[in-house]
Design an enzyme around this catalytic site. Structure first.
Site, PDB file in Angstrom:
ATOM      1  N   MET A   1     -28.832 -46.802  68.802  1.00  0.00           N
ATOM      2  CA  MET A   1     -28.937 -46.108  67.517  1.00  0.00           C
ATOM      3  C   MET A   1     -27.729 -45.230  67.181  1.00  0.00           C
ATOM      4  O   MET A   1     -27.856 -44.232  66.481  1.00  0.00           O
ATOM      5  CB  MET A   1     -30.224 -45.290  67.478  1.00  0.00           C
ATOM      6  CG  MET A   1     -31.479 -46.151  67.560  1.00  0.00           C
ATOM      7  SD  MET A   1     -31.563 -47.457  66.304  1.00  0.00           S
ATOM      8  CE  MET A   1     -31.727 -46.480  64.832  1.00  0.00           C
ATOM      9  N   ARG A   2     -26.573 -45.603  67.675  1.00  0.00           N
ATOM     10  CA  ARG A   2     -25.337 -44.893  67.326  1.00  0.00           C
ATOM     11  C   ARG A   2     -24.306 -45.916  66.869  1.00  0.00           C
ATOM     12  O   ARG A   2     -24.263 -47.028  67.375  1.00  0.00           O
ATOM     13  CB  ARG A   2     -24.797 -44.124  68.516  1.00  0.00           C
ATOM     14  CG  ARG A   2     -25.753 -43.061  69.002  1.00  0.00           C
ATOM     15  CD  ARG A   2     -25.014 -41.895  69.579  1.00  0.00           C
ATOM     16  NE  ARG A   2     -25.940 -40.903  70.082  1.00  0.00           N
ATOM     17  CZ  ARG A   2     -26.298 -39.823  69.438  1.00  0.00           C
ATOM     18  NH1 ARG A   2     -25.807 -39.575  68.248  1.00  0.00           N
ATOM     19  NH2 ARG A   2     -27.131 -38.968  69.975  1.00  0.00           N
TER      20      ARG A   2
ATOM     21  N   HIS B   1     -30.506 -56.052  63.660  1.00  0.00           N
ATOM     22  CA  HIS B   1     -30.870 -55.149  62.571  1.00  0.00           C
ATOM     23  C   HIS B   1     -32.189 -55.615  61.967  1.00  0.00           C
ATOM     24  O   HIS B   1     -32.359 -56.805  61.702  1.00  0.00           O
ATOM     25  CB  HIS B   1     -29.789 -55.132  61.485  1.00  0.00           C
ATOM     26  CG  HIS B   1     -30.080 -54.156  60.395  1.00  0.00           C
ATOM     27  ND1 HIS B   1     -29.964 -52.787  60.574  1.00  0.00           N
ATOM     28  CD2 HIS B   1     -30.531 -54.337  59.132  1.00  0.00           C
ATOM     29  CE1 HIS B   1     -30.319 -52.177  59.453  1.00  0.00           C
ATOM     30  NE2 HIS B   1     -30.677 -53.095  58.560  1.00  0.00           N
TER      31      HIS B   1
ATOM     32  N   ASN C   1     -25.018 -57.061  67.298  1.00  0.00           N
ATOM     33  CA  ASN C   1     -26.056 -56.073  67.047  1.00  0.00           C
ATOM     34  C   ASN C   1     -27.229 -56.741  66.348  1.00  0.00           C
ATOM     35  O   ASN C   1     -27.049 -57.714  65.612  1.00  0.00           O
ATOM     36  CB  ASN C   1     -25.497 -54.947  66.163  1.00  0.00           C
ATOM     37  CG  ASN C   1     -26.441 -53.779  66.003  1.00  0.00           C
ATOM     38  OD1 ASN C   1     -27.309 -53.533  66.833  1.00  0.00           O
ATOM     39  ND2 ASN C   1     -26.279 -53.048  64.924  1.00  0.00           N
TER      40      ASN C   1
ATOM     41  N   SER D   1     -37.160 -53.223  74.401  1.00  0.00           N
ATOM     42  CA  SER D   1     -37.870 -54.501  74.297  1.00  0.00           C
ATOM     43  C   SER D   1     -36.894 -55.675  74.157  1.00  0.00           C
ATOM     44  O   SER D   1     -37.119 -56.742  74.737  1.00  0.00           O
ATOM     45  CB  SER D   1     -38.882 -54.479  73.155  1.00  0.00           C
ATOM     46  OG  SER D   1     -38.258 -54.215  71.917  1.00  0.00           O
ATOM     47  N   ASN D   2     -35.804 -55.487  73.434  1.00  0.00           N
ATOM     48  CA  ASN D   2     -34.787 -56.545  73.349  1.00  0.00           C
ATOM     49  C   ASN D   2     -34.099 -56.742  74.695  1.00  0.00           C
ATOM     50  O   ASN D   2     -33.811 -57.869  75.100  1.00  0.00           O
ATOM     51  CB  ASN D   2     -33.744 -56.214  72.282  1.00  0.00           C
ATOM     52  CG  ASN D   2     -34.227 -56.494  70.880  1.00  0.00           C
ATOM     53  OD1 ASN D   2     -35.065 -57.352  70.656  1.00  0.00           O
ATOM     54  ND2 ASN D   2     -33.692 -55.753  69.919  1.00  0.00           N
TER      55      ASN D   2
END
Length: 193
Positions: free
Chosen positions: A94-95, A113, A111, A18-19
């Site tokens: 997700m890493r 969050h 990033n 979505s981002n």
């Protein structure tokens, strides 16, 4: 009017994208200061379809394909370098990224969050905020460093926690704020001075 080419941005994803979709839409606007030059994922993520529909090159670099984490870190850095970005955006990736990528793009990796850092770092920011009982949480955009969600905060926006919120409902409201904020930060970072 400027003849400057848009700044190439690589986007790393792990999920629905979505981002990424928000970044692609913003990049498609006339005069956008950035263009998505490649989308990379750690699995065959559904979000890769956004990039494919937009004609943006994609690559998948699964951790399971490598003998150890350092080998994967090197392969991921090589895959990102191959699309020649000036900015790298972790958009639901997700890493944790390792030294090879951090060293290849110093101060050029950001990033998102789903919490107001430094509160609730890590993979479960929304769940942790609900468990703690906060009345306000939110979203952050940070510069990535070697820590876990410890980089310089570039932007934040608060999101109220409703009494009937579940992890899913709260996360969805945070994502709505996160998408807009991420586009704003990438636009700001790539706009001419």
């Amino acid at each position: 009017m400027t003849d400057a080419s848009p700044v190439p941005v690589a986007v790393l994803i792990s999920g629905t994208g979505s981002n990424l979709a928000a970044l692609l839409a913003a990049a498609a606007r006339p005069g956008a200061p950035f263009a998505v030059c490649g989308v990379l994922a750690d699995s065959e993520a559904p979000g890769l379809d956004h990039a494919r529909r937009a004609g943006v090159p994609t690559a998948v670099v699964p951790l399971a394909d490598f003998s150890d984490r350092p080998a994967w870190d090197e392969a991921l850095a090589a895959a990102v370098r191959a699309v020649r970005p000036r900015l790298v955006v972790l958009a639901g990736f997700m890493r944790l990224v390792g030294a090879p990528l951090l060293e290849a793009f110093p101060h050029a990796i950001i990033n998102t969050h789903p919490a107001l850092l430094p509160s609730f770092p890590g993979a479960h920011g929304v769940r942790d905020a609900l468990a703690y009982g906060v009345k306000v949480t939110g979203a952050s955009v940070i510069e990535v460093d070697a820590g876990v969600d410890t980089g310089r905060i570039l932007a934040q926006q608060a999101v109220a926690v409703h009494d009937d919120d579940t992890e899913a409902t709260l996360h969805e409201r945070i994502k709505e704020v996160e998408r807009v904020m991420l586009v704003d930060v990438v636009t700001s970072l790539t706009s001419p001075p």
